[in-house]
Design an enzyme around this catalytic site. Structure first.
Site, PDB file in Angstrom:
ATOM      1  CG  HIS A   1      -3.841   3.335  -3.973  1.00 33.06           C
ATOM      2  ND1 HIS A   1      -2.901   4.316  -4.205  1.00 33.06           N
ATOM      3  CD2 HIS A   1      -3.874   2.586  -5.108  1.00 33.06           C
ATOM      4  CE1 HIS A   1      -2.387   4.171  -5.425  1.00 33.06           C
ATOM      5  NE2 HIS A   1      -2.971   3.129  -6.000  1.00 33.06           N
TER       6      HIS A   1
ATOM      7  CG  ASP B   1      -0.427   5.144  -1.364  1.00 33.07           C
ATOM      8  OD1 ASP B   1      -1.510   4.638  -1.732  1.00 33.07           O
ATOM      9  OD2 ASP B   1       0.654   4.528  -1.407  1.00 33.07           O
TER      10      ASP B   1
ATOM     11  CG  ASP C   1      -1.169   4.359  -9.551  1.00 29.42           C
ATOM     12  OD1 ASP C   1      -2.138   3.841  -8.959  1.00 29.42           O
ATOM     13  OD2 ASP C   1      -0.015   3.936  -9.446  1.00 29.42           O
TER      14      ASP C   1
ATOM     15  CD  GLU D   1      -0.995   0.133  -4.951  1.00 26.00           C
ATOM     16  OE1 GLU D   1      -0.953  -0.845  -5.714  1.00 26.00           O
ATOM     17  OE2 GLU D   1      -0.363   1.196  -5.164  1.00 26.00           O
ATOM     18  CD  GLU D   2       1.743   3.631  -5.936  1.00 26.47           C
ATOM     19  OE1 GLU D   2       2.563   2.730  -6.236  1.00 26.47           O
ATOM     20  OE2 GLU D   2       0.888   4.052  -6.720  1.00 26.47           O
TER      21      GLU D   2
ATOM     22  CD  GLU E   1      -4.045   0.417  -8.674  1.00 21.15           C
ATOM     23  OE1 GLU E   1      -3.685   1.206  -9.570  1.00 21.15           O
ATOM     24  OE2 GLU E   1      -3.601   0.459  -7.520  1.00 21.15           O
TER      25      GLU E   1
END
Length: 366
Positions: free
Chosen positions: A68, A70, A101, A132-133, A156
């Site tokens: 991801h 974001d 991350d 995602e966040e 991740e």
């Protein structure tokens, strides 16, 4: 281009949700880079997701490298006076919002996808999701639109679980269900408590039920995964001399595949109801052969001996698993590195993850 250089470019692009930033610029960069450096079919969809594909003409199995673009909002120390993200490099590590991350492993996956040959059978997919966040909104939208790879490696963090510095393969992770228990009563003057119904008393009766619940537990490929349930906030009452007519209790539950704590028991109390505010699904890999193949790929990319492990945190792998994709999680971030003012990732481990992704792409689908 090495993984550190591409990570620097990605991290320099603000991509947190807020009044002065969003994820679109980062997504556009990823899509443009893939179009320039690969022959893959690249889509930048209306949800802000980037999906690129190689092969797939024979209808065989598909493997996706997933990340991801974001990030969570930066700490004040991670932006300069003009609102740009600050990136620092020292002692073989990159420091800055998004390094761990997960723009570092996003860069590793982009390079691995670029360098991978078109599969002889099946399809190799790269996917970078927005949001995602924010509860996996990009991944969920992609699934709703039909995104359904057979297998996925989600980048991740999985480093440092079995031993310090080892990049392991997570075959499961917990989900998160956040609930609000609402207790309603009837207001009265506190000098005459019997004239009302005390909502805080009803709420504390509900808290006692939550406190006595057993934690959900399951087993994934021989590994025990135990969830949790805890009251984390309570809010009620309007004044010191008023019997409260309403009280709310927040319950945080870490879920495991196919098991949930029976929170509905609180609704047996008069005046008590419950609503679910967030439900991020857990993940469990159901294909032992795939999990073992990725573990072999991880072992070949490092001197240490990685293991199958479980993660405590929810990721987009949960949404993919719920849609039928067999997932594992492999990434550079170590516990405690992400979402902090000192967010950091080791360049050596990013290079290692690039090697793992390349090994998986070369060996799977079988």
């Amino acid at each position: 281009m090495d993984v550190a250089s591409l990570t620097r470019e990605l991290v320099s692009i603000p991509s947190h949700a807020g009044p002065d930033s969003d994820e679109s610029a980062a997504g556009e960069f990823v899509a443009a880079w893939l179009r320039e450096h690969t022959d893959a079919a690249v889509e930048f969809d209306d949800h802000g997701n980037v999906i690129a594909r190689k092969g797939g003409g024979d209808g065989g199995e598909s493997l996706a490298l997933v990340g991801h673009h974001d990030v969570v909002p930066p700490d004040d120390s991670q932006i300069d006076a003009d609102g740009n993200y600050v990136l620092d490099e020292r002692d073989g590590r990159l420091y800055g919002r998004g390094t761990a991350d997960m723009k570092g492993c996003l860069a590793a996956a982009m390079l691995a996808f670029r360098d991978a040959s078109e599969p002889n059978s099946g399809e190799l997919v790269f996917a970078s999701f927005a949001g995602e966040e924010r509860g996996g909104v990009g991944c969920r939208a992609a699934v709703d639109d039909g995104f359904a790879p057979d297998y996925a490696v989600v980048g991740e963090g999985s480093t440092g679980y079995s031993a310090t510095g080892v990049t392991d393969v997570a075959v499961a992770h917990k989900g998160r269900r956040g609930s609000t228990v609402v207790a309603e009563g009837a207001a009265a003057h506190a000098s005459e408590p019997e004239a009302g119904e005390n909502a805080i008393y009803r709420a504390t009766d509900a808290v006692d039920i939550v406190r006595d619940l057993d934690f959900p537990t399951t087993e994934v490929l021989g590994h025990e995964l135990t969830g949790s349930v805890a009251v984390t906030e309570i809010d009620g009452g309007s004044a010191w001399n008023v019997i409260p007519e309403r009280c709310e209790v927040t319950v945080d539950e870490r879920t495991v595949p196919d098991e949930r704590a029976p929170l509905e028991r609180v609704e047996a109390i008069d005046g008590v109801s419950r609503r679910v505010d967030q439900d991020l699904p857990p993940m469990a890999c159901g294909d032992a052969g795939f999990a073992d193949a990725v573990l072999d790929a991880a072992a070949a990319a490092q001197d240490a001996r990685p293991e199958h492990v479980v993660k405590p945190h929810a990721t987009d792998a949960g949404w993919l698993a719920a849609a039928g994709t067999d997932c594992v999680v492999v990434g550079a971030a170590e516990p405690g590195e992400a979402h902090t003012a000192e967010e950091t990732v080791a360049i050596e481990v990013l290079e290692r993850c690039r090697g793992i992704y390349e090994n998986v792409a070369a060996s799977w689908p079988e």
